[in-house]
Write a protein that holds these residues in place. Structure first.
Motif, PDB file in Angstrom:
ATOM      1  N   SER A  33       0.852  -1.179   0.000  1.00  0.00           N
ATOM      2  CA  SER A  33       0.000   0.000   0.000  1.00  0.00           C
ATOM      3  C   SER A  33       0.882   1.220   0.000  1.00  0.00           C
ATOM      4  N   ASP A  34       0.343   2.337  -0.496  1.00  0.00           N
ATOM      5  CA  ASP A  34       1.075   3.584  -0.371  1.00  0.00           C
ATOM      6  C   ASP A  34       0.574   4.384   0.827  1.00  0.00           C
ATOM      7  N   ASP A  35      -0.207   3.731   1.709  1.00  0.00           N
ATOM      8  CA  ASP A  35      -0.690   4.375   2.913  1.00  0.00           C
ATOM      9  C   ASP A  35       0.474   4.607   3.867  1.00  0.00           C
ATOM     10  N   LEU A  36       0.541   5.800   4.450  1.00  0.00           N
ATOM     11  CA  LEU A  36       1.670   6.159   5.303  1.00  0.00           C
ATOM     12  C   LEU A  36       1.816   5.208   6.487  1.00  0.00           C
ATOM     13  N   ALA A  37       0.723   4.868   7.153  1.00  0.00           N
ATOM     14  CA  ALA A  37       0.811   3.969   8.307  1.00  0.00           C
ATOM     15  C   ALA A  37       1.331   2.594   7.899  1.00  0.00           C
ATOM     16  N   ASP A  38       0.941   2.099   6.711  1.00  0.00           N
ATOM     17  CA  ASP A  38       1.443   0.810   6.234  1.00  0.00           C
ATOM     18  C   ASP A  38       2.944   0.876   5.999  1.00  0.00           C
ATOM     19  N   VAL A  39       3.399   1.981   5.415  1.00  0.00           N
ATOM     20  CA  VAL A  39       4.827   2.137   5.140  1.00  0.00           C
ATOM     21  C   VAL A  39       5.613   2.212   6.441  1.00  0.00           C
ATOM     22  N   VAL A  40       5.130   2.968   7.409  1.00  0.00           N
ATOM     23  CA  VAL A  40       5.837   3.072   8.687  1.00  0.00           C
ATOM     24  C   VAL A  40       5.858   1.727   9.397  1.00  0.00           C
ATOM     25  N   ALA A  41       4.783   0.967   9.310  1.00  0.00           N
ATOM     26  CA  ALA A  41       4.775  -0.368   9.908  1.00  0.00           C
ATOM     27  C   ALA A  41       5.831  -1.253   9.265  1.00  0.00           C
ATOM     28  N   GLN A  42       6.023  -1.148   7.938  1.00  0.00           N
ATOM     29  CA  GLN A  42       7.057  -1.923   7.265  1.00  0.00           C
ATOM     30  C   GLN A  42       8.456  -1.482   7.713  1.00  0.00           C
ATOM     31  N   LEU A  43       8.663  -0.177   7.826  1.00  0.00           N
ATOM     32  CA  LEU A  43       9.977   0.340   8.222  1.00  0.00           C
ATOM     33  C   LEU A  43      10.215   0.183   9.721  1.00  0.00           C
ATOM     34  N   THR A  44       9.180  -0.014  10.497  1.00  0.00           N
ATOM     35  CA  THR A  44       9.105  -0.087  11.966  1.00  0.00           C
ATOM     36  C   THR A  44       9.207   1.278  12.624  1.00  0.00           C
ATOM     37  N   ASP A  73       1.605  15.684   5.631  1.00  0.00           N
ATOM     38  CA  ASP A  73       0.873  14.439   5.876  1.00  0.00           C
ATOM     39  C   ASP A  73       1.386  13.702   7.113  1.00  0.00           C
ATOM     40  N   VAL A  74       2.682  13.785   7.378  1.00  0.00           N
ATOM     41  CA  VAL A  74       3.225  13.101   8.554  1.00  0.00           C
ATOM     42  C   VAL A  74       2.685  13.740   9.821  1.00  0.00           C
ATOM     43  N   ARG A  75       2.712  15.057   9.887  1.00  0.00           N
ATOM     44  CA  ARG A  75       2.160  15.749  11.058  1.00  0.00           C
ATOM     45  C   ARG A  75       0.672  15.424  11.226  1.00  0.00           C
ATOM     46  N   ARG A  76      -0.062  15.400  10.133  1.00  0.00           N
ATOM     47  CA  ARG A  76      -1.488  15.099  10.215  1.00  0.00           C
ATOM     48  C   ARG A  76      -1.716  13.686  10.752  1.00  0.00           C
ATOM     49  N   ALA A  77      -0.875  12.741  10.332  1.00  0.00           N
ATOM     50  CA  ALA A  77      -1.020  11.359  10.796  1.00  0.00           C
ATOM     51  C   ALA A  77      -0.805  11.243  12.296  1.00  0.00           C
ATOM     52  N   GLU A  81      -5.079  12.302  12.566  1.00  0.00           N
ATOM     53  CA  GLU A  81      -5.561  10.943  12.305  1.00  0.00           C
ATOM     54  C   GLU A  81      -5.143   9.972  13.393  1.00  0.00           C
ATOM     55  N   GLN A  82      -4.034  10.270  14.082  1.00  0.00           N
ATOM     56  CA  GLN A  82      -3.481   9.428  15.145  1.00  0.00           C
ATOM     57  C   GLN A  82      -3.232   7.991  14.682  1.00  0.00           C
ATOM     58  N   THR A  83      -2.746   7.857  13.451  1.00  0.00           N
ATOM     59  CA  THR A  83      -2.307   6.560  12.947  1.00  0.00           C
ATOM     60  C   THR A  83      -0.819   6.339  13.237  1.00  0.00           C
ATOM     61  N   LEU A  84      -0.125   7.415  13.624  1.00  0.00           N
ATOM     62  CA  LEU A  84       1.268   7.349  14.046  1.00  0.00           C
ATOM     63  C   LEU A  84       1.391   8.027  15.404  1.00  0.00           C
ATOM     64  N   PHE A  85       2.414   7.661  16.160  1.00  0.00           N
ATOM     65  CA  PHE A  85       2.680   8.355  17.418  1.00  0.00           C
ATOM     66  C   PHE A  85       4.180   8.400  17.661  1.00  0.00           C
ATOM     67  N   GLU A  86       4.597   9.407  18.413  1.00  0.00           N
ATOM     68  CA  GLU A  86       6.018   9.562  18.718  1.00  0.00           C
ATOM     69  C   GLU A  86       6.403   8.608  19.833  1.00  0.00           C
ATOM     70  N   HIS A  87       7.550   7.964  19.655  1.00  0.00           N
ATOM     71  CA  HIS A  87       7.948   6.906  20.595  1.00  0.00           C
ATOM     72  C   HIS A  87       9.457   6.946  20.777  1.00  0.00           C
ATOM     73  N   LEU A  88       9.892   6.660  21.985  1.00  0.00           N
ATOM     74  CA  LEU A  88      11.320   6.576  22.279  1.00  0.00           C
ATOM     75  C   LEU A  88      11.656   5.125  22.544  1.00  0.00           C
ATOM     76  N   ILE A 100      14.515   7.642  18.907  1.00  0.00           N
ATOM     77  CA  ILE A 100      13.291   8.416  18.898  1.00  0.00           C
ATOM     78  C   ILE A 100      12.742   8.474  17.475  1.00  0.00           C
ATOM     79  N   GLY A 101      11.456   8.215  17.349  1.00  0.00           N
ATOM     80  CA  GLY A 101      10.863   8.204  16.013  1.00  0.00           C
ATOM     81  C   GLY A 101       9.363   8.073  16.073  1.00  0.00           C
ATOM     82  N   LEU A 102       8.768   7.994  14.904  1.00  0.00           N
ATOM     83  CA  LEU A 102       7.332   7.811  14.782  1.00  0.00           C
ATOM     84  C   LEU A 102       7.046   6.350  14.481  1.00  0.00           C
ATOM     85  N   ARG A 103       6.060   5.799  15.179  1.00  0.00           N
ATOM     86  CA  ARG A 103       5.671   4.398  15.020  1.00  0.00           C
ATOM     87  C   ARG A 103       4.215   4.320  14.587  1.00  0.00           C
TER      88      ARG A 103
END
Length: 379
Positions: A33-44, A73-77, A81-88, A100-103
Protein backbone atom coordinates in the motif's frame (compact mmCIF):
# COMPACT_ATOMS: atom_id res chain seq x y z
CA UNK A 1 25.30 -32.49 11.84
CA UNK A 2 24.28 -28.81 11.51
CA UNK A 3 23.32 -27.60 8.07
CA UNK A 4 25.92 -25.58 6.19
CA UNK A 5 25.42 -21.82 6.29
CA UNK A 6 24.94 -20.51 2.79
CA UNK A 7 26.79 -17.50 1.42
CA UNK A 8 25.16 -14.69 -0.55
CA UNK A 9 26.90 -12.05 -2.66
CA UNK A 10 27.35 -8.50 -1.43
CA UNK A 11 25.27 -7.30 -4.35
CA UNK A 12 22.39 -9.54 -3.35
CA UNK A 13 22.78 -8.39 0.25
CA UNK A 14 22.59 -4.76 -0.84
CA UNK A 15 19.52 -5.42 -2.97
CA UNK A 16 17.78 -7.21 -0.12
CA UNK A 17 18.53 -4.27 2.19
CA UNK A 18 17.30 -1.69 -0.34
CA UNK A 19 14.10 -3.64 -1.05
CA UNK A 20 13.38 -4.14 2.66
CA UNK A 21 13.51 -0.37 3.10
CA UNK A 22 11.10 0.22 0.19
CA UNK A 23 13.79 2.04 -1.81
CA UNK A 24 13.62 -0.11 -4.94
CA UNK A 25 11.49 0.70 -7.97
CA UNK A 26 8.68 -1.60 -6.76
CA UNK A 27 8.35 0.03 -3.32
CA UNK A 28 4.53 0.29 -3.44
CA UNK A 29 4.15 -3.37 -4.33
CA UNK A 30 6.50 -4.39 -1.51
CA UNK A 31 4.66 -2.28 1.05
CA UNK A 32 1.32 -3.55 -0.17
CA UNK A 33 0.00 0.00 0.00
CA UNK A 34 1.07 3.58 -0.37
CA UNK A 35 -0.69 4.37 2.91
CA UNK A 36 1.67 6.16 5.30
CA UNK A 37 0.81 3.97 8.31
CA UNK A 38 1.44 0.81 6.23
CA UNK A 39 4.83 2.14 5.14
CA UNK A 40 5.84 3.07 8.69
CA UNK A 41 4.78 -0.37 9.91
CA UNK A 42 7.06 -1.92 7.26
CA UNK A 43 9.98 0.34 8.22
CA UNK A 44 9.10 -0.09 11.97
CA UNK A 45 10.08 3.54 12.66
CA UNK A 46 10.50 6.93 11.00
CA UNK A 47 13.60 8.37 12.73
CA UNK A 48 12.65 11.77 14.08
CA UNK A 49 14.84 14.85 13.88
CA UNK A 50 12.91 18.08 13.31
CA UNK A 51 16.04 19.96 12.14
CA UNK A 52 14.92 21.68 8.96
CA UNK A 53 18.21 22.13 7.08
CA UNK A 54 16.71 20.40 4.04
CA UNK A 55 13.59 18.80 5.53
CA UNK A 56 12.75 17.13 8.87
CA UNK A 57 13.92 13.52 8.75
CA UNK A 58 10.52 11.84 9.24
CA UNK A 59 8.95 13.83 6.40
CA UNK A 60 11.97 13.28 4.15
CA UNK A 61 12.08 9.53 4.73
CA UNK A 62 8.34 9.21 4.11
CA UNK A 63 8.65 11.18 0.84
CA UNK A 64 11.35 8.86 -0.50
CA UNK A 65 8.90 5.96 -0.08
CA UNK A 66 5.64 7.71 -1.04
CA UNK A 67 6.46 10.26 -3.77
CA UNK A 68 3.00 11.86 -3.86
CA UNK A 69 2.83 12.47 -0.11
CA UNK A 70 2.16 16.06 0.97
CA UNK A 71 4.71 17.72 3.24
CA UNK A 72 2.28 17.98 6.18
CA UNK A 73 0.87 14.44 5.88
CA UNK A 74 3.23 13.10 8.55
CA UNK A 75 2.16 15.75 11.06
CA UNK A 76 -1.49 15.10 10.21
CA UNK A 77 -1.02 11.36 10.80
CA UNK A 78 0.32 12.07 14.30
CA UNK A 79 -1.83 14.96 15.47
CA UNK A 80 -5.14 14.49 13.62
CA UNK A 81 -5.56 10.94 12.31
CA UNK A 82 -3.48 9.43 15.15
CA UNK A 83 -2.31 6.56 12.95
CA UNK A 84 1.27 7.35 14.05
CA UNK A 85 2.68 8.35 17.42
CA UNK A 86 6.02 9.56 18.72
CA UNK A 87 7.95 6.91 20.59
CA UNK A 88 11.32 6.58 22.28
CA UNK A 89 12.84 3.15 21.79
CA UNK A 90 13.99 0.82 24.58
CA UNK A 91 17.52 0.56 26.00
CA UNK A 92 18.20 -2.53 23.87
CA UNK A 93 17.45 -0.64 20.66
CA UNK A 94 20.38 -1.14 18.21
CA UNK A 95 20.47 2.56 17.33
CA UNK A 96 20.14 4.27 20.74
CA UNK A 97 21.09 7.72 19.44
CA UNK A 98 18.28 7.59 16.89
CA UNK A 99 15.76 5.54 18.81
CA UNK A 100 13.29 8.42 18.90
CA UNK A 101 10.86 8.20 16.01
CA UNK A 102 7.33 7.81 14.78
CA UNK A 103 5.67 4.40 15.02
CA UNK A 104 2.48 2.97 13.59
CA UNK A 105 -0.29 3.06 16.21
CA UNK A 106 -1.07 -0.60 15.43
CA UNK A 107 2.31 -1.49 17.01
CA UNK A 108 1.34 -0.01 20.39
CA UNK A 109 0.56 -3.32 22.19
CA UNK A 110 4.03 -4.82 21.76
CA UNK A 111 5.82 -1.48 22.21
CA UNK A 112 4.01 -1.00 25.53
CA UNK A 113 5.09 -4.44 26.71
CA UNK A 114 8.74 -3.77 25.86
CA UNK A 115 8.69 -0.28 27.36
CA UNK A 116 7.36 -1.55 30.69
CA UNK A 117 10.09 -4.17 31.02
CA UNK A 118 12.59 -3.01 33.67
CA UNK A 119 15.59 -3.29 31.31
CA UNK A 120 13.95 -1.01 28.77
CA UNK A 121 15.55 2.08 30.31
CA UNK A 122 18.91 0.78 31.54
CA UNK A 123 20.22 0.23 35.04
CA UNK A 124 21.43 3.78 35.74
CA UNK A 125 18.20 5.33 34.52
CA UNK A 126 16.13 2.90 36.59
CA UNK A 127 18.04 3.86 39.74
CA UNK A 128 17.58 7.57 38.99
CA UNK A 129 13.86 7.10 38.38
CA UNK A 130 13.47 5.21 41.67
CA UNK A 131 15.28 8.01 43.50
CA UNK A 132 12.86 10.51 41.97
CA UNK A 133 9.53 8.84 42.73
CA UNK A 134 8.22 12.11 44.14
CA UNK A 135 9.41 14.12 41.15
CA UNK A 136 7.66 11.65 38.85
CA UNK A 137 4.37 11.96 40.75
CA UNK A 138 4.55 15.76 40.75
CA UNK A 139 5.15 15.91 36.98
CA UNK A 140 2.34 13.45 36.26
CA UNK A 141 0.00 15.44 38.49
CA UNK A 142 0.90 18.70 36.72
CA UNK A 143 0.15 17.10 33.38
CA UNK A 144 -3.08 15.63 34.77
CA UNK A 145 -4.27 19.04 35.92
CA UNK A 146 -2.83 21.38 33.28
CA UNK A 147 -1.70 19.26 30.32
CA UNK A 148 -0.92 19.17 27.54
CA UNK A 149 2.11 21.33 28.35
CA UNK A 150 5.32 22.36 26.58
CA UNK A 151 8.37 20.96 28.30
CA UNK A 152 9.48 24.45 29.36
CA UNK A 153 6.30 24.86 31.45
CA UNK A 154 6.83 21.71 33.52
CA UNK A 155 8.31 22.46 36.93
CA UNK A 156 11.75 21.05 37.75
CA UNK A 157 11.23 19.80 41.31
CA UNK A 158 13.81 17.02 41.01
CA UNK A 159 14.80 15.17 44.18
CA UNK A 160 18.13 13.82 42.88
CA UNK A 161 19.48 15.80 39.87
CA UNK A 162 20.44 13.80 36.81
CA UNK A 163 24.18 13.39 36.32
CA UNK A 164 25.94 12.08 33.24
CA UNK A 165 29.25 12.40 31.43
CA UNK A 166 27.41 13.93 28.47
CA UNK A 167 25.13 16.86 27.84
CA UNK A 168 22.16 15.45 29.76
CA UNK A 169 23.40 16.68 33.14
CA UNK A 170 20.86 19.13 34.49
CA UNK A 171 18.16 18.18 31.97
CA UNK A 172 16.01 16.76 34.75
CA UNK A 173 12.57 17.42 33.26
CA UNK A 174 13.60 16.23 29.78
CA UNK A 175 15.17 13.04 31.12
CA UNK A 176 12.17 12.22 33.29
CA UNK A 177 9.70 12.77 30.45
CA UNK A 178 11.75 10.66 28.06
CA UNK A 179 12.04 7.79 30.53
CA UNK A 180 8.30 7.93 31.20
CA UNK A 181 7.74 8.00 27.44
CA UNK A 182 9.64 4.72 27.04
CA UNK A 183 7.45 3.26 29.79
CA UNK A 184 4.27 4.42 28.06
CA UNK A 185 3.19 6.85 30.80
CA UNK A 186 3.52 10.12 28.86
CA UNK A 187 3.63 10.98 25.19
CA UNK A 188 4.47 13.89 22.90
CA UNK A 189 1.03 15.06 21.79
CA UNK A 190 2.44 17.43 19.19
CA UNK A 191 5.48 19.48 18.28
CA UNK A 192 5.48 23.23 17.80
CA UNK A 193 8.73 24.01 16.03
CA UNK A 194 11.44 22.46 18.19
CA UNK A 195 9.19 22.39 21.29
CA UNK A 196 7.62 19.13 22.44
CA UNK A 197 4.12 19.34 23.92
CA UNK A 198 3.64 16.59 26.52
CA UNK A 199 0.53 14.92 27.90
CA UNK A 200 -0.49 11.79 29.74
CA UNK A 201 -0.42 8.81 27.41
CA UNK A 202 -3.88 7.73 28.60
CA UNK A 203 -5.35 10.95 27.13
CA UNK A 204 -3.65 10.64 23.75
CA UNK A 205 -3.10 6.97 22.94
CA UNK A 206 -5.90 4.44 22.53
CA UNK A 207 -6.55 2.04 25.38
CA UNK A 208 -5.00 -1.32 24.47
CA UNK A 209 -3.76 -4.32 26.36
CA UNK A 210 0.01 -4.76 26.32
CA UNK A 211 1.17 -7.91 24.57
CA UNK A 212 2.86 -10.71 26.52
CA UNK A 213 6.54 -9.79 26.93
CA UNK A 214 7.89 -12.85 25.13
CA UNK A 215 5.56 -12.24 22.21
CA UNK A 216 6.52 -8.57 22.15
CA UNK A 217 10.26 -9.22 21.92
CA UNK A 218 9.71 -11.88 19.26
CA UNK A 219 7.60 -9.42 17.28
CA UNK A 220 10.25 -6.72 17.68
CA UNK A 221 13.00 -9.02 16.39
CA UNK A 222 10.96 -10.27 13.44
CA UNK A 223 9.79 -6.81 12.46
CA UNK A 224 13.26 -5.29 12.79
CA UNK A 225 14.77 -8.00 10.61
CA UNK A 226 12.02 -7.59 8.02
CA UNK A 227 12.74 -3.84 7.87
CA UNK A 228 16.49 -4.42 7.48
CA UNK A 229 16.34 -7.44 5.18
CA UNK A 230 19.46 -8.78 6.81
CA UNK A 231 21.28 -7.79 9.98
CA UNK A 232 23.88 -8.97 12.45
CA UNK A 233 22.45 -11.27 15.13
CA UNK A 234 23.61 -9.07 18.05
CA UNK A 235 20.16 -7.66 18.78
CA UNK A 236 18.07 -10.32 17.07
CA UNK A 237 18.95 -13.70 18.54
CA UNK A 238 18.14 -16.62 16.27
CA UNK A 239 15.30 -15.04 14.29
CA UNK A 240 15.59 -15.54 10.53
CA UNK A 241 18.08 -17.62 8.56
CA UNK A 242 21.83 -17.58 9.27
CA UNK A 243 23.85 -16.52 6.21
CA UNK A 244 27.28 -15.30 5.32
CA UNK A 245 27.95 -12.36 3.02
CA UNK A 246 30.74 -12.70 0.52
CA UNK A 247 33.81 -10.73 1.60
CA UNK A 248 32.40 -9.85 5.05
CA UNK A 249 33.10 -11.33 8.44
CA UNK A 250 30.74 -13.26 10.65
CA UNK A 251 27.28 -14.70 10.30
CA UNK A 252 24.25 -12.55 9.56
CA UNK A 253 20.52 -13.14 9.95
CA UNK A 254 18.38 -13.01 6.81
CA UNK A 255 14.65 -12.29 6.72
CA UNK A 256 13.12 -15.58 5.46
CA UNK A 257 10.82 -13.63 3.11
CA UNK A 258 13.60 -11.49 1.61
CA UNK A 259 14.92 -11.96 -1.91
CA UNK A 260 17.14 -10.11 -4.40
CA UNK A 261 15.42 -11.74 -7.39
CA UNK A 262 14.06 -9.45 -10.11
CA UNK A 263 15.43 -6.39 -8.35
CA UNK A 264 14.86 -3.09 -10.13
CA UNK A 265 16.46 -0.03 -8.62
CA UNK A 266 15.90 3.69 -8.74
CA UNK A 267 17.65 6.90 -7.79
CA UNK A 268 16.78 8.40 -4.40
CA UNK A 269 18.20 11.22 -2.28
CA UNK A 270 18.33 9.88 1.25
CA UNK A 271 17.97 11.63 4.57
CA UNK A 272 21.15 11.40 6.69
CA UNK A 273 19.00 9.50 9.22
CA UNK A 274 17.57 7.04 6.69
CA UNK A 275 17.37 3.52 8.09
CA UNK A 276 19.26 2.13 5.09
CA UNK A 277 22.45 3.85 6.26
CA UNK A 278 21.69 4.29 9.97
CA UNK A 279 24.08 1.49 10.94
CA UNK A 280 27.29 3.09 9.68
CA UNK A 281 29.30 -0.09 10.18
CA UNK A 282 26.87 -2.04 7.99
CA UNK A 283 26.88 0.81 5.48
CA UNK A 284 30.66 0.63 5.08
CA UNK A 285 30.65 -3.16 4.88
CA UNK A 286 27.89 -3.51 2.29
CA UNK A 287 28.45 -0.38 0.23
CA UNK A 288 32.05 0.66 0.97
CA UNK A 289 30.53 4.14 1.34
CA UNK A 290 32.17 6.86 3.40
CA UNK A 291 29.70 9.23 5.02
CA UNK A 292 28.99 11.14 8.20
CA UNK A 293 26.35 13.65 9.22
CA UNK A 294 28.35 16.87 9.59
CA UNK A 295 25.65 18.99 11.21
CA UNK A 296 27.74 19.31 14.37
CA UNK A 297 31.15 19.33 12.65
CA UNK A 298 32.97 22.70 12.61
CA UNK A 299 32.54 24.26 9.13
CA UNK A 300 36.26 24.16 8.35
CA UNK A 301 36.32 20.40 8.91
CA UNK A 302 33.26 19.47 6.84
CA UNK A 303 33.93 17.32 3.79
CA UNK A 304 30.46 17.00 2.25
CA UNK A 305 28.25 19.66 3.82
CA UNK A 306 26.21 20.34 6.93
CA UNK A 307 23.37 18.01 5.90
CA UNK A 308 24.56 16.19 2.77
CA UNK A 309 22.06 13.77 1.20
CA UNK A 310 23.46 10.35 0.18
CA UNK A 311 22.62 9.39 -3.40
CA UNK A 312 21.23 5.88 -3.89
CA UNK A 313 21.44 4.52 -7.45
CA UNK A 314 19.86 1.06 -7.59
CA UNK A 315 21.83 -0.99 -5.10
CA UNK A 316 24.79 1.41 -4.91
CA UNK A 317 25.52 4.55 -2.93
CA UNK A 318 27.27 6.83 -5.41
CA UNK A 319 27.61 10.30 -3.90
CA UNK A 320 26.29 13.08 -1.67
CA UNK A 321 24.33 16.24 -2.41
CA UNK A 322 25.28 19.27 -0.33
CA UNK A 323 21.95 21.08 -0.17
CA UNK A 324 19.87 23.20 2.17
CA UNK A 325 16.43 24.77 2.05
CA UNK A 326 16.57 28.57 2.12
CA UNK A 327 13.14 29.47 3.49
CA UNK A 328 13.73 33.22 3.15
CA UNK A 329 14.63 32.86 -0.53
CA UNK A 330 12.04 30.12 -1.10
CA UNK A 331 14.59 27.79 -2.67
CA UNK A 332 16.27 24.43 -2.35
CA UNK A 333 19.89 25.41 -2.85
CA UNK A 334 22.46 22.87 -4.05
CA UNK A 335 26.00 23.96 -3.24
CA UNK A 336 27.82 20.91 -4.56
CA UNK A 337 27.44 17.28 -5.58
CA UNK A 338 30.17 14.93 -4.41
CA UNK A 339 30.47 11.87 -6.63
CA UNK A 340 31.78 8.53 -5.38
CA UNK A 341 30.76 6.55 -8.47
CA UNK A 342 33.02 4.19 -10.41
CA UNK A 343 34.61 5.60 -13.58
CA UNK A 344 32.38 3.47 -15.82
CA UNK A 345 29.14 4.84 -14.37
CA UNK A 346 26.64 6.25 -16.86
CA UNK A 347 27.33 9.83 -15.79
CA UNK A 348 24.76 11.51 -18.05
CA UNK A 349 21.94 9.20 -16.94
CA UNK A 350 22.86 9.53 -13.28
CA UNK A 351 23.12 13.31 -13.44
CA UNK A 352 19.71 13.59 -15.13
CA UNK A 353 18.18 11.31 -12.52
CA UNK A 354 19.65 13.33 -9.64
CA UNK A 355 18.44 16.57 -11.23
CA UNK A 356 14.96 15.06 -11.56
CA UNK A 357 14.99 14.04 -7.89
CA UNK A 358 16.09 17.52 -6.85
CA UNK A 359 13.29 19.07 -8.92
CA UNK A 360 10.79 16.69 -7.32
CA UNK A 361 12.10 17.46 -3.85
CA UNK A 362 11.86 21.21 -4.42
CA UNK A 363 8.26 20.83 -5.65
CA UNK A 364 7.41 18.72 -2.58
CA UNK A 365 8.96 21.38 -0.32
CA UNK A 366 7.05 24.09 -2.16
CA UNK A 367 10.18 25.99 -3.21
CA UNK A 368 12.20 26.46 -6.39
CA UNK A 369 15.45 24.67 -7.16
CA UNK A 370 18.68 26.69 -7.30
CA UNK A 371 21.81 24.79 -8.31
CA UNK A 372 24.90 26.77 -7.33
CA UNK A 373 27.49 24.05 -7.84
CA UNK A 374 29.64 23.62 -10.94
CA UNK A 375 27.95 21.10 -13.17
CA UNK A 376 30.83 18.68 -13.48
CA UNK A 377 30.01 15.10 -14.56
CA UNK A 378 30.28 12.13 -12.26
CA UNK A 379 33.78 10.73 -12.30
Amino acid sequence: MPAAVRTISRQDARRIAVRAQLLDADRAAVAGSDDLADVVAQLTVLPLNPTDIVAPSAEHIAWTRIPDIAFDDVRRAVEVEQTLFEHLGPHRHPMPAWAIGLRAMRDLPWLLAIGREPTAIGEGSRAWLEANAGFRERVLEQLRLDGPLPQADIADTVDAPFRSSGWNTGRDVAMLLELLQVRGEVVVAERVGQSRIWDLAERVLPTVDAAALGTAWATWSERWLRACGLERPTHLGDVGEPVRIEGMRGTWRLDPHASAADFTGRVALLSPLDRLIADRRRMVGLWDFEYALEQYTPPAKRRWGVHALPILDGDRLVGKVDARTDRELGALRVARIHWDADPDVDAARLRRAVDDELESMAAWLGVRLVIDEARSPAR
